[in-house]
Write an enzyme that holds these catalytic residues in place. Sequence first.
Site, short mmCIF file in Angstrom:
data_model
loop_
_atom_site.label_atom_id
_atom_site.label_comp_id
_atom_site.label_asym_id
_atom_site.label_seq_id
_atom_site.Cartn_x
_atom_site.Cartn_y
_atom_site.Cartn_z
N GLU A 199 -0.80 -9.84 -0.11
CA GLU A 199 -1.84 -9.55 0.83
C GLU A 199 -3.34 -9.78 -0.90
O GLU A 199 -3.58 -10.62 -0.67
CB GLU A 199 -1.75 -8.60 1.16
N GLY A 210 0.80 -5.20 1.26
CA GLY A 210 -0.65 -5.67 0.66
C GLY A 210 -0.51 -5.34 -0.44
O GLY A 210 -1.57 -6.77 -1.19
N GLU A 264 5.85 -4.92 6.93
CA GLU A 264 4.42 -3.86 8.09
C GLU A 264 5.74 -3.70 8.81
O GLU A 264 5.43 -2.59 9.59
CB GLU A 264 3.52 -4.02 7.66
N ALA A 314 0.40 -1.21 -0.80
CA ALA A 314 0.07 -0.47 0.06
C ALA A 314 1.17 1.12 0.25
O ALA A 314 2.29 1.73 0.17
CB ALA A 314 -0.75 -0.32 0.68
#
Length: 257
Positions: free
Chosen positions: A111, A108, A131, A65
Site C-alpha cells: 500500500e 502495508g 491481510e 505493518a
Amino acid sequence: MEYQYLIVEKKNRVGLIRFNRPKALNALSPELMAELGEALEAFDADPEVGAIVLTGNERAFAAGADIKAMANASAVEMLMNDLIQRWETILHVKKPVIAAVSGYALGGGFELAMACDMIIASESAQFGQPEINLGIIPGFGGTQRLTRAVGKALAMEMVLLDRRLSAEEARQFGLVNHVFPVETYLDETMKLARKLAHQAPVAVRLGKEAVNKAFELSLQEGLAFERRAFHLLFATEDQKEGMAAFIEKRPPQWKGR
Ligand code: DAK
C-alpha cells in the site's frame, strides 16, 4: 537527524530513504513510520532535494505493518493512535516519490508503494495483500488504489484470497513502471530519480498534483484543475526560460520559480 529504523542519505539532488529492520523483513512498526514521516517531511522541505526514493533491501521492501505491534490493539487505539496517522504523510509530499521494490511488498508495504508516484521493481518483487490471513482487510488503500489499477476481478482475488502479483504482472497492470534485475533495480531507480530531480521543479510539482487529481475528481473538475495549473506555470521564470532555451537551441537552466 539520527534514525534508528531508516538509513537516509542525499545524492545528486535525490533523497534516499531505506527501511532498516532487515530481521523483521522491514515490518513497518509505528516507530519506523514516525521516522519515515519525519524523513519525508525533511526531504520535502529541503531545497537541495528534487525527488525522493523509498526502498528496503533485496529480500523485502516491507512485509507489511508490524503485526506484533498491532496484535493486541483495540479498535479505539488503532483509530486514535497518532503514529498510525503518520502513514498519511506520504500522501502530502509535494516532490515526486519513487518506490524501489525488491522481494516482499505485502500488506502495508504494498500500500505504501502504491501511494508513491512510481514503482520500480526488481525481478524478485512480489506484491500482495495478505491481510485476510490475519482476519483483517487492507487499511491504507489496498482495496481502492489496487482495484483502480487491476480491476474488480483480480482485486477481489488479491484481497479475499491473497493472490500475489509478480513484478512482471504488476508491470502489465500499470502498477509498476519498470522491472530490472535485482543487481541493478536500485541504481536504475536512482537514475530515474536524478532525472526527475533535474526537471523544472514547479512544473513537476503541479504535474504530480494534477495526475493525482485524476483519481479523485470528475473528468470535468480534473480538466479545470489542469487548466488552472497550466495557466499558473506561465507566471514562472522557468516557463520563460524553458521556451527561450528551446528557441535558442540550448539546454534550459531551471530556477524553481
Ligand atoms: N510484522 C511483524 N513481523 C514480521 C512481519 C510483519 N508484517 N513480516 C515478517 N515478520 C518477521 C517474522 O515474524 C520473523 O520474525 P522472527 O520470528 O524471526 O522474530 C521475521 O520477520 C522473518 O519472517 P519469517 O520467518 O516469516 O520469514 P519467511 O521467509 O518464512 O516468510 C513472509 C516471509 C513475508 C511470507 C512472512 O514473514 C509473512 O507472511 N509475513 C507477514 C505478511 C503479512 O501478513 N503482511 C500484512 C500485515 S497487516 C493502516 C496502515 C497499514 C496497515 C493497516 C492500516 N492504517 C494507516 C489504518 C497495514 C496492515 C498490514 O500490513
